[in-house]
Design an enzyme around this catalytic site. Structure first.
Site, PDB file in Angstrom:
ATOM      1  N   GLY A 259       1.380  -1.569  -0.159  1.00 28.64           N
ATOM      2  CA  GLY A 259      -0.067  -0.497  -0.543  1.00 28.64           C
ATOM      3  C   GLY A 259       0.567   1.288  -0.462  1.00 28.64           C
ATOM      4  O   GLY A 259       0.622   1.947  -0.599  1.00 28.64           O
ATOM      5  N   ALA A 260       1.761   1.456   1.485  1.00 32.98           N
ATOM      6  CA  ALA A 260       2.435   2.584   1.075  1.00 32.98           C
ATOM      7  C   ALA A 260       3.892   2.633   2.593  1.00 32.98           C
ATOM      8  O   ALA A 260       3.749   0.886   3.036  1.00 32.98           O
ATOM      9  CB  ALA A 260       1.726   3.612   1.655  1.00 32.98           C
ATOM     10  N   GLU A 262       6.683   3.921   4.849  1.00 33.80           N
ATOM     11  CA  GLU A 262       6.913   5.460   5.940  1.00 33.80           C
ATOM     12  C   GLU A 262       8.070   5.991   5.849  1.00 33.80           C
ATOM     13  O   GLU A 262       8.239   6.375   7.190  1.00 33.80           O
ATOM     14  CB  GLU A 262       5.990   4.800   7.203  1.00 33.80           C
ATOM     15  CG  GLU A 262       6.920   3.687   7.948  1.00 33.80           C
ATOM     16  CD  GLU A 262       6.763   2.686   7.864  1.00 33.80           C
ATOM     17  OE1 GLU A 262       6.211   2.045   6.740  1.00 33.80           O
ATOM     18  OE2 GLU A 262       7.566   1.825   9.023  1.00 33.80           O
ATOM     19  N   GLU A 296       0.457   5.693   7.492  1.00 26.50           N
ATOM     20  CA  GLU A 296       2.490   5.908   7.143  1.00 26.50           C
ATOM     21  C   GLU A 296       2.457   7.135   7.904  1.00 26.50           C
ATOM     22  O   GLU A 296       4.045   7.588   8.232  1.00 26.50           O
ATOM     23  CB  GLU A 296       2.590   6.258   5.507  1.00 26.50           C
ATOM     24  CG  GLU A 296       1.901   5.612   4.508  1.00 26.50           C
ATOM     25  CD  GLU A 296       2.048   3.612   4.925  1.00 26.50           C
ATOM     26  OE1 GLU A 296       3.456   3.938   5.901  1.00 26.50           O
ATOM     27  OE2 GLU A 296       1.368   2.679   4.963  1.00 26.50           O
ATOM     28  N   GLU A 318       3.531  -2.442  13.531  1.00 26.12           N
ATOM     29  CA  GLU A 318       2.500  -2.441  12.682  1.00 26.12           C
ATOM     30  C   GLU A 318       1.317  -1.963  13.381  1.00 26.12           C
ATOM     31  O   GLU A 318       0.488  -1.281  12.503  1.00 26.12           O
ATOM     32  CB  GLU A 318       2.409  -3.602  11.717  1.00 26.12           C
ATOM     33  CG  GLU A 318       3.594  -2.818  10.609  1.00 26.12           C
ATOM     34  CD  GLU A 318       3.631  -1.386  10.343  1.00 26.12           C
ATOM     35  OE1 GLU A 318       2.755  -1.555   9.654  1.00 26.12           O
ATOM     36  OE2 GLU A 318       4.788  -1.085   9.398  1.00 26.12           O
TER      37      GLU A 318
HETATM   38  N1  TRP Z   1       6.410  -0.551   6.583  1.00 25.51           N
HETATM   39  C1  TRP Z   1       4.773  -0.561   5.871  1.00 25.51           C
HETATM   40  C2  TRP Z   1       3.340   0.085   6.369  1.00 25.51           C
HETATM   41  O1  TRP Z   1       2.827  -0.856   6.887  1.00 25.51           O
HETATM   42  C3  TRP Z   1       4.661  -1.182   4.515  1.00 25.51           C
HETATM   43  C4  TRP Z   1       5.954  -2.687   3.385  1.00 25.51           C
HETATM   44  C5  TRP Z   1       6.775  -3.498   4.188  1.00 25.51           C
HETATM   45  C6  TRP Z   1       6.370  -2.378   2.663  1.00 25.51           C
HETATM   46  N2  TRP Z   1       7.274  -4.020   3.157  1.00 25.51           N
HETATM   47  C7  TRP Z   1       6.720  -3.286   2.593  1.00 25.51           C
HETATM   48  C8  TRP Z   1       5.384  -1.551   1.315  1.00 25.51           C
HETATM   49  C9  TRP Z   1       7.486  -3.140   1.251  1.00 25.51           C
HETATM   50  C10 TRP Z   1       5.856  -1.532  -0.100  1.00 25.51           C
HETATM   51  C11 TRP Z   1       6.387  -2.536  -0.207  1.00 25.51           C
HETATM   52  O2  TRP Z   1       2.852   1.017   6.279  1.00 25.51           O
HETATM   53 ZN    ZN Z   2       2.403   0.445   8.763  1.00 26.18          ZN
END
Ligand code: TRP
Ligand code: ZN
Length: 873
Positions: A259-260, A262, A296, A318
């Protein structure tokens, strides 16, 4: 190689600061990492300095400016081991990497002509040599150099210098004052448009807000920008947390695995979670954008300022951040409905995972590939665990706990135990009982039965908990389960009660079930019949089996003061009807039961105190994956059809109400609010399931609406209905949006989920469509992912054709994008609940994939699925 949580050791060296230089060229990029390293006192003296590196070509290595002799280090596929370092020194490496051929979308890669990075969890090692682990936090200074055809050179922190290199290249230097682990590094190099705004923090500082998008898309960023400002305000108001840089940047990219992300001060988003307005995105999509922006942004404190010591602690950031984004959404919208949505998701995605071959506790004990642990368990169940802690401590107590957590651990990499300890210490309470929620897999089952204790009104509820065995083989000790309780009187009013003869009377209270069994006496304040409303607001992530009769559930559905339980009562009643038919094909629709349910719905629809959005949620039938858990062996094909039968019966019985709701005047009013639109779409769905031709005609027209919620809602209502209107509507939608890649994802999804046309032959055609891109995860998910989760009739077809087709696709995807292949393989691994013939077909496909799987990611998933497989009878 298997990594275990218990094997954690601190790094031998720390990195106090790093100078990173990324020099981007068309045929490769050159990355220099210059690290000021110092022995880690916590590791006890100087050891070997390990620098991770994957797929990199090492060009030079030096210590304090002197090239290293071959004998002073070794180099293998995991990276560099440097021996003989005694004290602090500067280690410099130069490496070459290849973003232009990187299809894994980890590390530095090209997406739609722009260079971007994805480092979490272990992508940095694909960019340069570095101790790529979250407990090494450092201050980054980053120099980016590229051709001037890429005007934007973005990284974390503050821009401190820009300039030209000759006539056709330029550079930018960024400095991030906050120490961070490598997984939060990011860089973007491209030719982008930018939406600009600003935010004034609670202490009066101005923060510039930049959202970068592909050319021509700035008009689609307003909702994301507003969502960002609301998130920043909320974190100040609710947690006292302020943003800590003068610039906050978001970049939308089209090729993205999740999704995104941070990254500090430079969030990178899947473009579908940034670019959204009411013409191109549904109300649900807009809500999702808001919650992901918030998620994020909230990571800036829960994840970035305080991060994870190791990846086993992933739920530390998370679970907590999902909990925070859920609370934010509840505050922005309707709390009861938000809870219903979040629990639906938990039940539809996490509960199945918790009984699957890949089951794991929210804090896993071991892994082969950490990418496989970004799961509904770590995220959503993790959030449920935080929610239990938060409600146990109360609003103020939880805030005292998080305040202490930030005070103690700001700038550090810590564990889940550290988090729970901060909550406990701040409140002077013992939370050690909750530790089991971190270490045990499986969804607890809680039965609740009423027992009479005297001939007056007092009774007791006998609770019994069972922790299921899972493939994770974790302990199965009783867990602390908070059960929130209320009583609903015969007239629908709240009946206060007490939990012991000398306790105060209250409208609602929580009992903590800690042992295997627990007897909770209930003393109602007044005589007369009461219906207990248990596990209100879903107070614990368990499967509740209570002893309520259908008429008692109808009573809760009509009167419960807890809106979540009103909704949940309806869910159970619907599921009961669907399962009764699925279990016994001769059973047919129970006309009396459905009539009673329809009457309850008619009352709810007529109730002016209920939100339209809530009414729509109330009329939404449970997902197939939720229904499967109550059927042995589960038959997803039968469940799909019987779910339709119940939907049709409901639509038929509610025909008078639907007809009077769907007059032109009423519809004109409903289309003006998001609640109204949701209800309108749901009513259309019910009426069309019941074969109502006027509704089909209304939907066929509504597809052309300028509002995407109405347009897509009408298509969804038509999508399983074998009527020429469906094909015409889909074609019109296609023609209208064929130049809009994000909206085309909706079209792909509806095509592949359709009972009528979503056959494997059709999937093949969709994958040959010009708007399809086999390297784009969104496109793969909207054709293949949607098929697996949204088209049970064709995916689980008895002849195995659905499995075979997906199996071949997965082998293909694995060669390019292992992370995605492993994630998309999961539905195929969930076979234990099915009948032997279906299980055998799924197993055979898994074995075929296993033979050809290239990646560690996919192999971990397959080995788990095939390991203890019950042999097909
Ligand atoms: N840390 C990100 C979130 O939860 C998600 C994430 C983890 C991610 N690994 C990734 C996004 C690899 C893209 C690709 O917001
Ligand atoms: Zn996250």
């Amino acid at each position: 190689m298997l990594k275990r949580r218990e094997d954690y050791t601190p790094p031998a060296f720390l990195v106090t600061s790093v100078d990173l230089n990324i020099d981007i060229h068309e045929l490769s990029s050159i990355v220099t990492t210059k690290l000021a390293v110092t022995p880690n006192p916590a590791a006890g003296g100087a050891g070997i300095l390990h620098l991770d590196g994957r797929g990199l070509e090492l060009q030079a290595i030096s210590i304090d400016g002197k090239p290293l002799a071959d004998t002073d280090y070794s180099h293998d596929e995991s990276g560099l081991q440097i021996t003989g370092l005694n004290g602090a020194c500067v280690v410099e490496t130069i490496a070459e990497c290849h973003p232009e051929t990187n299809t894994a979308l980890e590390g530095l890669y090209l997406s739609g002509g722009m260079y971007c990075t994805q480092c979490e969890p272990e992508g940095f090692r694909r960019i340069g040599f570095y101790p790529d682990r979250p407990d090494v936090m450092s201050i980054f200074t980053v120099r980016l150099e590229a051709a001037r055809a890429y005007p934007q050179l973005l990284s974390n922190g503050n821009l401190i210098e820009t300039g030209h290199c000759g006539t056709d290249r330029h550079f930018a230097i960024w400095h991030d004052p906050h120490p961070k682990p490598s997984y939060l590094f990011a860089a973007v190099v491209g030719d982008l448009d930018c939406a600009v705004d600003s935010f004034q923090t609670m202490s009066g500082r101005k923060v510039n807000l930049h959202i970068y998008v592909e050319k021509g898309n700035v008009g689609l960023t307003h909702h994301a920008m507003d969502s960002l400002k609301r998130s920043m305000r909320w974190d100040e108001e609710v947690y006292g947390l302020e943003y800590d840089l003068d610039l906050f940047q978001i970049v939308a990219v089209s090729h993205f695995n999740m999704g995104a992300m941070e990254n500090k001060g430079l969030n990178i988003f899947n473009s579908k979670f940034v670019l959204a307005d009411p013409k191109t995105a549904t109300d649900t999509d807009l809500h999702r954008v808001e919650s992901i922006i918030a998620h994020e942004y909230f990571h800036n404190w829960t994840g970035n300022r305080v991060t994870c010591r190791d990846w086993f602690q992933l739920t530390l950031k998370e679970g907590l951040t999902v909990f925070r984004d859920q609370c934010f959404s509840a505050d922005m919208h309707d709390a009861g409905l938000q809870r219903a949505d979040d629990v639906s998701m938990l039940r539809a995605a996490q509960f199945p995972e918790d009984r699957s071959p890949t089951a794991h506790p929210i804090r896993p004990e071991s892994y082969r590939e950490i990418n496989n642990f970004y799961t509904a368990t770590v995220y959503e169940k993790g959030a449920e665990v935080i929610r239990m802690l938060a409600s146990y401590l109360g609003k103020d107590g939880f805030r005292r706990g998080t305040d202490l957590y930030f005070e103690r651990h700001d700038g550090a990499a810590v564990t889940c135990d550290d988090f729970v300890a901060a909550l406990a210490d701040a409140n002077g309470v013992d939370l050690s009982e909750f530790a089991g929620w971190y270490s045990q897999a499986g969804t607890p089952e809680l039965t609740a039965s009423r027992v009479a204790i005297d001939e007056n009104q007092a009774f007791a509820i006998e609770f019994t908990q069972t922790i299921p065995e899972t493939m994770a083989k974790t302990p199965r000790l009783p867990l602390p389960i908070p059960v929130r309780i209320g009583l609903v009187g015969d007239d629908g009013a709240i009946v206060p009660f007490r939990l012991s003869a000398d306790a105060p009377y209250l409208d609602e209270q929580v009992t903590l079930v800690t042992g295997k069994t627990h007897l909770q006496p209930i003393f109602p304040a007044s005589s007369g019949k009461v219906v207990p409303s248990l596990l209100r607001n879903f107070s614990a992530p368990v499967i509740l089996k209570d002893d309520l009769s259908s008429s008692e559930r109808l009573h809760l559905m009509a009167h419960d003061a807890d809106m979540f339980n009103r909704w949940d009562a309806a869910q159970t009643l619907l599921a009961d009807q669907i399962l009764a038919i699925a279990d016994d094909p001769n059973h047919g629709v129970d006309e009396t039961a459905i009539a009673a349910l329809a009457k309850a719905y008619a009352n709810s629809l007529a109730n002016p105190d209920l939100l339209d959005m809530f009414k729509s949620g109330l009329l939404t039938l449970p997902a197939i994956s939720v229904l499967e858990s109550r059927m042995t062996p589960a038959d997803p094909v039968a469940l799909f059809h019987t779910r339709r039968v119940v939907e049709a019966a409901l639509g038929r019985m509610l025909a008078p109400q639907i007809k009077s709701a769907l007059t032109d005047e009423n519809v004109a009013i409903m289309t003006k609010t998001n609640g109204g639109r949701a209800l309108l779409n749901r009513l259309l769905g019910l009426a069309i399931a019941a074969g109502d031709n006027a509704a089909i005609e209304r939907a066929a027209n509504q597809v052309h609406d300028q509002n995407m919620t109405l347009s897509q809602g009408a298509l969804m209502a038509l999508n399983h209905c074998d009527h020429p209107a469906r094909a015409i509507a889909l074609q019109a939608f296609h023609d209208r949006w064929q130049d809009s890649p994000l909206v085309m994802e909706k079209w792909f999804m509806m095509e592949s989920m359709s009972l009528v046309s979503g056959t494997v032959a059709r999937l093949g055609e969709l994958m040959a469509h010009p708007a399809f891109d086999a390297n784009n995860p969104n496109k793969l998910r909207s054709v293949l992912g949607a098929f697996m989760t949204g088209n049970p009739v064709h995916f689980y077809a008895d002849d195995g054709s659905g499995f075979d087709f997906i199996g071949d696709c997965l082998i293909d995807i694995d060669a390019r994008n292992p992370q995605l292949a492993a994630r998309m393989a999961l539905p195929l691994t969930r076979m234990a609940q099915y009948a032997p013939e279906r299980r055998a077909k799924m197993g055979a496909v898994l074995e075929k994939i296993q033979k050809q799987a290239q990646s560690n990611d996919l192999r971990e998933v397959l080995d788990k699925a095939l390991g203890d497989r019950p042999s097909p009878a």
